[in-house]
Design a protein around this motif. Structure first.
Motif, PDB file in Angstrom:
ATOM      1  N   ARG A 180       4.927  16.369  -4.998  1.00 23.35           N
ATOM      2  CA  ARG A 180       6.319  16.099  -4.908  1.00 23.35           C
ATOM      3  C   ARG A 180       6.453  14.752  -5.744  1.00 23.35           C
ATOM      4  NH1 ARG A 180       9.224  12.510  -1.221  1.00 23.35           N
ATOM      5  NH2 ARG A 180       8.782  11.496  -3.152  1.00 23.35           N
ATOM      6  N   LYS A 198       2.290   2.499  -7.825  1.00 26.06           N
ATOM      7  CA  LYS A 198       2.493   2.103  -6.375  1.00 26.06           C
ATOM      8  C   LYS A 198       1.347   0.919  -6.255  1.00 26.06           C
ATOM      9  CE  LYS A 198       5.450   4.803  -4.734  1.00 26.06           C
ATOM     10  NZ  LYS A 198       6.640   4.490  -3.977  1.00 26.06           N
ATOM     11  N   ASP A 271       3.733  10.922  -2.264  1.00 21.63           N
ATOM     12  CA  ASP A 271       4.417  12.226  -2.885  1.00 21.63           C
ATOM     13  C   ASP A 271       3.706  13.412  -2.788  1.00 21.63           C
ATOM     14  OD1 ASP A 271       6.343  10.289  -3.626  1.00 21.63           O
ATOM     15  OD2 ASP A 271       6.044  10.351  -5.846  1.00 21.63           O
ATOM     16  N   ASP A 294       5.989   7.704   1.751  1.00 24.97           N
ATOM     17  CA  ASP A 294       7.532   8.441   1.676  1.00 24.97           C
ATOM     18  C   ASP A 294       8.038   8.693   2.905  1.00 24.97           C
ATOM     19  OD1 ASP A 294       7.385   9.056  -1.274  1.00 24.97           O
ATOM     20  OD2 ASP A 294       5.306   9.947  -0.581  1.00 24.97           O
ATOM     21  N   ASN A 434      15.006   9.578  -6.282  1.00 24.73           N
ATOM     22  CA  ASN A 434      14.456   9.114  -7.636  1.00 24.73           C
ATOM     23  C   ASN A 434      14.107   9.950  -8.572  1.00 24.73           C
ATOM     24  OD1 ASN A 434      14.620   6.302  -6.612  1.00 24.73           O
ATOM     25  ND2 ASN A 434      13.029   6.753  -5.197  1.00 24.73           N
ATOM     26  N   ASN A 478      14.569   1.002  -1.766  1.00 21.63           N
ATOM     27  CA  ASN A 478      13.499   1.594  -2.208  1.00 21.63           C
ATOM     28  C   ASN A 478      12.169   1.242  -1.247  1.00 21.63           C
ATOM     29  OD1 ASN A 478      10.799   1.847  -3.966  1.00 21.63           O
ATOM     30  ND2 ASN A 478      12.279   3.077  -5.271  1.00 21.63           N
TER      31      ASN A 478
END
Ligand code: OAA
Ligand code: MG
Length: 597
Positions: A180, A198, A271, A294, A434, A478
């Protein structure tokens, strides 16, 4: 004038050096020199130490690299200017990304200095939204590994694979299985771009030295048919493995990280698909030093925004009506942390969840739901008739805070936004999905449909909007405001695990910074140019919390935590950094050629 005299002295130095070199009559020395030349050059091209045209003449002499760079000697500022000029000249965001990656592959410190100093220009490239497109095209753009690819075929050998990474002292690993990626779905091994992005922010914002960081893709296949059919796809070309086999792979990976790099290695999950994300963080958080960005990073960023809403509207959080649209890792993470915050204010769970609603593809989450894919969602289920229409729900429930984490661009319609504006002076609208085209509404829509009264923030950046002659710069909701600081505070104190309290501390630090930085503005977050300062504030708060809770394993416990963290941080000034990190002391054994200096 100054410039030409500098050039002249450089010329003199160069010619005198060459003259000395040619005068040398001892063949053996020449022989050693030519060998050194070869070895030194290999060392120089290591991006960690390479200064390019910023090598001074003296350094070029010592390293025997005269002639390998053009004779101009640029200051770092001149190099940065050149980088900025090149960066700006690129026509597309992807071209900018490629240019920056190639800079990083050549001159790491210059790259990070550029990212740090130009964070507002660069963050949208190395991070959301461009990194999303990069991931979609990653197989086509692929030119070098950038991180470690651990595949299902490495089962039983993951420790060996981790050991293949050239750095030994790894302190944080960011891993994705690519299922994801942002709101873009399953991108398989192409997800490497997100792990790299990241960790780039670990360094750019948290100032964590990049050599301690390892981006990883755990390649367990993909269900993305387009990728499976793409002859250029770089990953395992098979359907995703599931069930016990998949869990065993993740488990072997986690264990191998600890075995290879130590128990305090921070494992950052990124993700993963929602149910897996929740399952793994629950399974590992009490035994390993790990976070799920996340869920937990987004949670602290989201709660930080809510605390700002509370401050601006002067209305306690529990009196707000909060509606989460989307019931994935982001929304549920924020919801759970919100409950924790309210409980810390001496409220019971029933009161804490009373005004909090969740809506997913099947409509509002009610008690009549038979099955909860994520059990934690159940506590938010309401005793009310099912309803699917978001517009109707907003009309009847009158949320004052609306959070979008759906991955469905544009679902906050004009009617929805206007309805909020009718009921509240400052409706808060967080369009968290996003990249940009997945945002639930744009900044322009949020401000235009509320006469500029909305407290709007989005996961990806939006340009400023002018409403009624007033220019409003939207802020970004974010997790980049959270994870770099959490990592910094954690790596500096080395707890064995990371508790949920760390994310409460983080939320408060973010909100506190926003309040202090813009005391008179109706904005939820600090601007992106402040993100490194936010990371520092979060890092200090997290480190203090870890120490106070007795979880730190560094001894002696530093008395001055701010200094302790600053000492840990990366600095990008190549000129001063080089001598202290220069790893080849043997080079000083060779006599330095005489110069006129
Ligand atoms: O990467 C980002 O910009 C935020 C994030 O974690 C996500 O959307 O999955
Ligand atoms: Mg993410």
């Amino acid at each position: 004038m100054a410039c030409s005299s500098l050039r002249l002295s450089f010329k003199l130095n160069l010619s005198s050096f060459l003259a000395n070199k040619h005068k040398s009559s001892v063949n053996k020395t020449c022989f050693i020199h030519s060998n050194v030349l070869k070895t030194d050059y290999r060392k120089i091209i290591d991006p960690k130490y390479n200064k390019g045209t910023a090598f001074t003449h003296k350094e070029r002499q010592i390293l025997n690299i005269i002639g390998l760079y053009p004779s101009c000697q640029r200051t770092e500022e001149e190099q940065l200017y050149a980088v900025y000029t090149n960066f700006k000249a690129k026509k597309t965001s992807i071209d900018r990304y490629i240019y920056l990656r190639s800079l990083r592959a050549r001159q790491e410190r210059l790259y990070y200095r550029f990212v740090i100093e130009r964070i507002e220009d660069v963050m949208p490239i190395v991070y959301t939204p461009t990194v999303g497109t990069v991931c979609q095209q990653f197989s086509q753009l692929y030119y070098t590994s950038m991180g470690l690819y651990v595949s299902k075929y490495d089962k039983g050998y993951m420790t060996h694979v981790l050991n293949n990474w050239p750095e030994v002292d790894i302190r944080a690993v960011c891993v994705t299985d690519g299922e994801r990626i942002l709101g873009l779905g399953d991108l398989g091994a192409n997800g490497m771009g997100i792990s790299v992005g990241k960790l780039d922010l670990y360094t750019a914002l948290g100032k964590i030295p990049p050599q301690y960081l390892l981006p990883v893709v755990l390649d367990v296949g993909t269900n993305n048919q387009q990728l499976l059919c793409d002859p250029m796809y770089i990953g395992v070309r098979e359907e995703r493995c599931r069930g016990q086999e998949y869990d065993d792979l993740v488990h072997e990976f986690v264990e191998s990280v600890v075995k290879t790099f130590g128990v305090q290695t921070l494992i950052h999950f990124e993700d993963f698909a929602t149910p897996n994300a929740f399952r793994f963080i629950k399974k590992y958080k009490n035994d390993y030093c790990c976070i799920n960005d996340d869920i937990q990073g987004t949670a602290s960023c989201g709660l930080g925004g809510f605390l700002a809403v509370e401050h601006i509207t002067r209305k306690p959080l529990n009196e707000h009506i909060i509606m989460f649209v989307g019931a994935g890792s982001a929304a549920l993470g924020i919801g759970k942390l919100l409950v924790k915050e309210l409980i810390s204010r001496k409220m019971n769970v029933e009161d804490a969840v009373r005004n909090v609603y969740f809506i997913d593809v099947d409509g509002i989450i009610t008690k009549s739901r038979q099955k909860f894919v994520i059990p934690d969602l159940k506590q938010f289920a309401k005793d009310m008739p099912p309803e699917k229409s978001l517009e109707k729900l907003v009309d009847t429930l009158k949320p004052s805070i609306l959070v979008g984490a759906t991955g469905q661009g544009g679902i906050f319609t004009e009617n929805i936004i206007r309805s909020m504006a009718k009921n509240h002076k400052h409706p808060a609208i967080l369009a968290c999905s996003n990249p940009t085209h997945k945002a639930e509404c744009t900044a322009e829509q949020a401000y235009n449909f509320t006469e500029g009264r909305a407290l709007f923030a989005s996961g990806s950046p939006f340009p400023p909007v002018v409403v009624g002659g007033k220019r409003i710069t939207p802020t970004q909701a974010n997790n980049a405001f959270a994870f770099p600081g959490v990592a910094l505070g954690t790596l500096c104190t080395k707890p064995h695990t990371i508790t949920d309290d760390v994310f409460l501390v983080t939320a408060h630090a973010i909100a506190e910074y926003a309040r202090e930085f813009q005391p008179n503005d109706n904005v939820l977050y600090p601007p992106v140019k402040e993100a490194a300062n936010v990371a520092f504030r979060v890092g200090v708060a997290v480190a203090k919390h870890v120490i106070q809770s007795g979880a730190a394993t560094i001894y002696p416990i530093p008395k001055d935590i701010v200094k302790h963290i600053k000492d840990y941080q990366y600095f990008t000034d190549v000129g001063t950094a080089l001598p202290s990190v220069w790893p080849y002391p043997e080079m000083t054994r060779f006599p330095m050629p005489k110069t006129n200096e």
